[in-house]
Motif scaffolding. Structure first.
Motif, mmCIF file in Angstrom:
data_model
loop_
_atom_site.group_PDB
_atom_site.id
_atom_site.type_symbol
_atom_site.label_atom_id
_atom_site.label_comp_id
_atom_site.label_asym_id
_atom_site.label_seq_id
_atom_site.Cartn_x
_atom_site.Cartn_y
_atom_site.Cartn_z
ATOM 1 N N TRP A 184 27.659 46.518 33.327
ATOM 2 C CA TRP A 184 27.577 45.028 33.133
ATOM 3 C C TRP A 184 28.251 44.994 31.378
ATOM 4 C CZ3 TRP A 184 26.962 40.242 34.271
ATOM 5 C CH2 TRP A 184 26.134 40.078 36.124
ATOM 6 N N THR A 185 28.364 44.369 30.400
ATOM 7 C CA THR A 185 29.149 44.397 29.476
ATOM 8 C C THR A 185 27.984 42.751 29.169
ATOM 9 O OG1 THR A 185 31.229 45.108 29.156
ATOM 10 C CG2 THR A 185 29.977 44.023 27.110
ATOM 11 N N PHE A 186 27.217 43.747 28.599
ATOM 12 C CA PHE A 186 27.085 42.542 27.641
ATOM 13 C C PHE A 186 26.779 41.882 25.879
ATOM 14 C CE2 PHE A 186 23.485 43.910 30.368
ATOM 15 C CZ PHE A 186 23.284 43.421 31.669
ATOM 16 N N ILE A 187 26.960 40.998 25.894
ATOM 17 C CA ILE A 187 28.017 40.690 24.252
ATOM 18 C C ILE A 187 26.639 39.168 23.576
ATOM 19 C CG2 ILE A 187 29.858 39.334 23.286
ATOM 20 C CD1 ILE A 187 31.448 39.508 25.795
ATOM 21 N N ASP A 188 26.028 39.726 22.586
ATOM 22 C CA ASP A 188 25.285 39.152 21.756
ATOM 23 C C ASP A 188 26.034 38.101 20.674
ATOM 24 O OD1 ASP A 188 23.150 38.190 20.562
ATOM 25 O OD2 ASP A 188 22.606 39.670 19.606
ATOM 26 N N CYS A 189 26.441 36.670 21.145
ATOM 27 C CA CYS A 189 26.870 35.999 19.970
ATOM 28 C C CYS A 189 26.045 35.667 19.660
ATOM 29 C CB CYS A 189 27.689 35.288 20.540
ATOM 30 S SG CYS A 189 28.629 35.411 22.218
ATOM 31 N N LEU A 196 15.193 37.944 35.459
ATOM 32 C CA LEU A 196 16.893 37.811 34.937
ATOM 33 C C LEU A 196 18.144 38.532 35.410
ATOM 34 C CD1 LEU A 196 18.270 36.071 32.944
ATOM 35 C CD2 LEU A 196 17.694 37.456 31.053
ATOM 36 N N LEU A 197 17.634 40.299 35.092
ATOM 37 C CA LEU A 197 18.742 40.491 35.250
ATOM 38 C C LEU A 197 19.167 40.602 36.497
ATOM 39 C CD1 LEU A 197 18.082 44.004 33.416
ATOM 40 C CD2 LEU A 197 20.157 43.099 32.958
ATOM 41 N N MET A 230 16.177 38.563 51.245
ATOM 42 C CA MET A 230 17.691 38.915 50.245
ATOM 43 C C MET A 230 18.675 40.042 51.390
ATOM 44 S SD MET A 230 19.361 39.096 46.924
ATOM 45 C CE MET A 230 17.163 37.744 45.818
ATOM 46 N N THR A 231 19.533 39.500 51.799
ATOM 47 C CA THR A 231 20.506 40.645 52.071
ATOM 48 C C THR A 231 21.375 41.254 51.193
ATOM 49 O OG1 THR A 231 22.061 39.061 51.953
ATOM 50 C CG2 THR A 231 21.111 39.155 54.220
ATOM 51 N N SER A 232 21.073 42.393 51.227
ATOM 52 C CA SER A 232 21.683 43.559 50.096
ATOM 53 C C SER A 232 23.293 42.854 50.052
ATOM 54 C CB SER A 232 21.853 44.715 50.698
ATOM 55 O OG SER A 232 22.607 45.411 51.625
ATOM 56 N N LYS A 233 23.609 43.802 48.933
ATOM 57 C CA LYS A 233 25.214 43.667 48.115
ATOM 58 C C LYS A 233 25.596 44.089 48.219
ATOM 59 C CE LYS A 233 26.199 40.659 43.394
ATOM 60 N NZ LYS A 233 26.710 42.287 42.949
ATOM 61 N N SER A 234 26.962 43.892 48.283
ATOM 62 C CA SER A 234 28.328 45.026 48.149
ATOM 63 C C SER A 234 27.964 45.194 46.478
ATOM 64 C CB SER A 234 29.325 44.878 48.591
ATOM 65 O OG SER A 234 29.933 43.774 47.925
ATOM 66 N N PRO A 235 28.518 45.960 45.526
ATOM 67 C CA PRO A 235 28.388 46.703 44.384
ATOM 68 C C PRO A 235 29.456 45.783 43.610
ATOM 69 C CG PRO A 235 28.486 48.746 45.283
ATOM 70 C CD PRO A 235 28.441 47.520 46.263
ATOM 71 N N SER A 236 29.539 45.656 42.714
ATOM 72 C CA SER A 236 31.059 44.329 42.400
ATOM 73 C C SER A 236 31.796 44.737 41.081
ATOM 74 C CB SER A 236 29.839 43.125 41.082
ATOM 75 O OG SER A 236 30.593 42.194 40.053
ATOM 76 N N ARG A 295 22.580 39.609 38.724
ATOM 77 C CA ARG A 295 23.220 39.956 39.172
ATOM 78 C C ARG A 295 23.410 40.194 40.961
ATOM 79 N NH1 ARG A 295 21.525 44.266 44.050
ATOM 80 N NH2 ARG A 295 22.767 46.440 43.715
ATOM 81 N N HIS A 296 22.724 39.124 41.660
ATOM 82 C CA HIS A 296 22.716 38.776 42.916
ATOM 83 C C HIS A 296 23.859 37.148 42.366
ATOM 84 C CE1 HIS A 296 20.436 41.069 45.076
ATOM 85 N NE2 HIS A 296 20.056 41.636 43.810
ATOM 86 N N ASP A 297 24.127 36.630 41.229
ATOM 87 C CA ASP A 297 23.902 35.160 41.043
ATOM 88 C C ASP A 297 25.612 35.240 40.506
ATOM 89 O OD1 ASP A 297 22.550 34.197 42.916
ATOM 90 O OD2 ASP A 297 21.013 32.996 41.364
ATOM 91 N N ALA A 298 25.605 35.809 39.493
ATOM 92 C CA ALA A 298 27.282 36.269 38.228
ATOM 93 C C ALA A 298 28.023 36.186 39.460
ATOM 94 C CB ALA A 298 26.645 36.910 37.102
ATOM 95 N N PRO A 299 29.324 35.398 39.393
ATOM 96 C CA PRO A 299 30.395 36.290 39.859
ATOM 97 C C PRO A 299 31.196 37.004 39.201
ATOM 98 C CG PRO A 299 30.767 33.867 37.997
ATOM 99 C CD PRO A 299 29.439 34.059 38.538
ATOM 100 N N GLY A 300 31.685 37.555 39.617
ATOM 101 C CA GLY A 300 32.360 38.597 38.987
ATOM 102 C C GLY A 300 33.771 37.575 38.176
ATOM 103 N N PRO A 301 34.605 39.139 37.539
ATOM 104 C CA PRO A 301 35.996 38.968 36.998
ATOM 105 C C PRO A 301 37.090 38.414 37.872
ATOM 106 C CG PRO A 301 36.117 41.218 37.469
ATOM 107 C CD PRO A 301 35.004 40.471 38.052
ATOM 108 N N ALA A 302 37.354 38.721 39.247
ATOM 109 C CA ALA A 302 38.008 38.051 39.455
ATOM 110 C C ALA A 302 37.916 36.502 39.810
ATOM 111 C CB ALA A 302 38.102 38.663 41.148
ATOM 112 N N ALA A 303 36.417 36.056 40.676
ATOM 113 C CA ALA A 303 36.657 34.472 39.627
ATOM 114 C C ALA A 303 37.258 33.712 38.244
ATOM 115 C CB ALA A 303 34.777 34.401 40.638
#
Length: 675
Positions: free
Chosen positions: A76-81, A267-268, A1-7, A272-280
């Motif tokens: 990250w912010t985790f919101i346990d609902c 899971l983390l 897997m290629t390295s990922k720039s910070p989100s 980190r690699h798959d979840a979209p960011g706030p712009a999306a």
């Protein structure tokens, strides 16, 4: 897997049914990120979340638990609902601002239906989500059957990202289907790479092919590679997984054990690699990328020491403490470090923060820019349960109303209205929901209350007509009192209400006294012979007489009441009960149970049909007496694994007689006698 720039900072909501282990997963994730020094345990009362007395007492979440952490250099912010359906308004609001959701469930196929409502909400709002099958180390887990049952309640294809490695009845690790590497769990630290067991190579190959075929449904190039028996490079597969997750096209599936730190780092890393960011996420919500700083409030809390806190997601720009906005001056900015609020000087894009003392801003509203355009914010959930309540101390009614207004601002699915008999009625999603609200009234606002069932708004009407004479004559020295009328009382069709007709001729009752006659009649109708308001009748003033000196408005008003008191018993008064049109929504396997509930509550089943847009669900339509609605939601949930619900509207009034009517009248007399 290629390295990922910070989100930029991302937000992940943990959702799922009650007891699935969301709070335990939050604790495991915070510990894995190094945000906490040890993993909290619910049974020990050491969790970061669920710190309120109401949550601790019930060993369950009754509000979102918000915690910040860093993982591999990214925030990250985790919101346990809350898992209970009675607190799902908070869950829905939090999901609206999350970049991704982790749906936590148990490895029990019989409980898969409990995930259906939240999956439906996620798909309707196109919130990217993945599944985490928790408690995989429990004895007798049936992962394959569980996934089949979960697919039956998911509109999106479930895509396995890994398969388990078992030793006897225990799951000791997993094989990643993209990298085709095997790992063994190491509690307290990342999993270790091991050789793929020979016995699992065939299963791994078949599972990987199935994953690729799911991805190929949305990627023509990948489809061509598969048709030509070309193995796609890992980077291409990872890119497809991220793209399809962000588009809510697939639901990746992971598994593990939150209590025993199994699968947490996996899971983390996937997040980190798959979840979209706030712009999306902002784009999904219809929020423009350019413009003045903008945030959206998803949770309001009235805290004892800091005052009102507006928990929000920042979409663009920066906000600074003490900054003046149209909504007021920011009185404190807070980020959640672990689960503890830490005051900061400024916040920026992606942050989940709390704004202090912006009293004019409510949940669902924007902070900052005027172009708040956020698509599809959830409406307040309709009420399903109610208590009538009053303050323990007389004179505290205004204070009580103000305190409940603050609680309703925190949770819009709470509401207060005034019943027909002067009651204050608190409405919400269930008995526990309202009990928690009442406990908060005491603990936060020092407001003790007394609760009871709300009074059912019965009515009275008549079956026969009559003519009656009412005279009020009193002499007590000086001016006396004299009013004399003749009226006809007649029934009207159901739903007509009350009609007054003036047929006076020749001035036998002067014009100025006729409104007083109508007022006297209307006054009597507020409480008829059975103690309830009288409806659907016509009163006609036909004749009367007056005295030039002793007649007055009050005298004719009293004469009208006398006439009605004498006439009503002659008209065969009858009790009317309100009937509601109810639509009960349940999975199809519970339809027969829902129908039995209706029949057992004096209801009339009108029919049932498939619920539009809900595969495998039915809607049962029925008429139900309002008197039978008190604990309907409690029984319905107990018989449908917590997922059954209903909606209702008033439909009509219906005559009742016999024992049911006698009991209602007797209880009403007791209430009036003690008033």
């Amino acid at each position: 897997m290629t390295s990922k720039s910070p989100s930029p900072p991302r937000a992940c909501a943990l959702v799922g049914p009650f007891a699935a282990g969301k709070t335990s997963l939050l604790e495991a994730m915070l510990f894995a990120c190094g945000a906490t020094g040890r993993q909290g345990r619910i049974k020990d009362g050491t969790t970061t979340g669920d710190a309120s007395p109401e949550a601790r007492a019930r060993l369950m979440s009754v509000e979102p638990n918000i915690a910040g952490a860093e993982y591999l250099g990214e925030k990250w912010t985790f919101i346990d609902c809350p898992g209970s359906v009675e607190f799902q308004q908070d869950s829905y609001n939090a999901l609206m601002v999350a970049d991704v959701a982790v749906v936590v469930c148990e490895p029990d196929p019989a409980r898969a239906v409990m995930v259906a409502p939240v999956l439906k909400f996620l798909d309707e709002h196109k919130v990217p989500h993945l599944l985490f099958v928790n408690k995989i180390d429990a004895a007798g887990t049936r992962l394959k059957e569980t996934l089949e049952a979960l697919q039956a309640v998911s509109d999106r294809p479930l895509v396995m990202r890994e398969i388990p490695i078992r030793e006897g009845d225990s799951v000791t690790g997993y094989i990643d289907l993209v990298s085709e590497r095997a790992y063994t769990y190491r509690p307290g630290q990342p999993s270790a790479v091991i050789k793929i067991p020979d016995a699992l190579k065939g299963e791994e190959s078949a599972a990987r092919q199935e994953m690729l075929e799911h991805l190929a449904d949305f990627d023509d190039h990948l489809m061509e590679e598969l048709l030509e028996d070309i193995q796609p490079p890992a980077d291409e597969v990872y890119a497809d997984l991220g793209k399809d997750l962000a588009g809510d096209l697939i639901v990746p599936v992971f598994f593990g054990s939150a209590e025993n730190d199994g699968g947490i780092h996996r899971l983390l890393k996937a997040l980190r690699h798959d979840a979209p960011g706030p712009a999306a996420t902002a784009a999904r919500l219809g929020i423009k990328a350019d413009g003045a700083p903008l945030a959206t409030v998803f949770k309001t809390v009235h805290a004892a020491h800091t005052g009102k806190l507006s928990f929000s997601r920042v979409w663009r720009g920066e906000f600074a403490d003490n900054q003046s906005l149209e909504a007021g001056r920011i009185g404190g900015l807070y980020l959640m470090t672990g689960g503890t609020p830490a005051k900061v000087a400024k916040v920026g894009m992606g942050d989940v923060c709390a704004f202090g003392r912006l009293d004019s801003v409510s949940t669902g509203q924007a902070i900052g820019a005027a172009d708040a355009g956020m698509a599809g914010w959830p409406a307040p959930l309709p009420p399903l349960f109610a208590f009538a309540l009053e303050a323990e101390k007389k004179g505290d009614d205004v204070k009580l109303t103000g305190a409940i207004a603050k609680l309703a601002e925190e949770d819009p699915s709470l509401s207060l209205d005034h019943g027909e008999f002067g009651e204050q009625v608190l409405r919400g999603q269930g008995e526990i929901h309202l009990q928690v609200a009442i406990e908060r009234l005491k603990s936060r606002f020092n407001m003790g209350v007394v609760t009871r069932k709300p009074t059912v708004p019965y009515k009275e009407t008549i079956r026969k007509s009559t003519s009656v004479h009412g005279r009020h004559k009193k002499q007590s020295g000086g001016h006396g009192q004299f009013g004399d009328i003749h009226i006809d009382i007649a029934p009207l069709p159901r739903g007509s209400g009350f009609k007054f007709v003036d047929k006076i001729v020749g001035g036998v009752v002067p014009r100025q006294y006729i409104p007083s006659v109508e007022e006297g009649v209307a006054d009597f109708l507020r409480q008829g012979p059975f103690g309830f308001p009288v409806v659907d009748l016509q009163v006609t003033l036909t004749s009367g007489s007056y005295h030039a000196v002793d007649s007055s408005d009050m005298a004719f008003k009293t004469a009208a009441r006398i006439a009605m008191s004498e006439g009503m018993p002659q008209c065969e008064p009858v009790l009317l009960e309100p009937i509601l049109a109810v639509e009960i929504s349940v999975p199809a396997e519970f339809t027969a149970k829902a129908q039995r509930i209706v029949s057992g509550r004096r209801g009339q089943i009108l029919g049932y049909d498939a619920k539009a847009g809900w595969q495998g669900w039915d809607t049962v339509s029925a008429y139900l007496p309002q008197a039978e609605m008190d604990d309907l939601i409690v029984e319905l949930r107990s018989l449908t694994m917590g997922v059954g619900t209903f909606s209702w509207t008033f439909d009509h009034l219906q005559e009742i007689s016999g024992r049911v009517a006698d009991k209602v009248v007797e209880q009403r007399k007791e209430v009036l006698a003690n008033a």
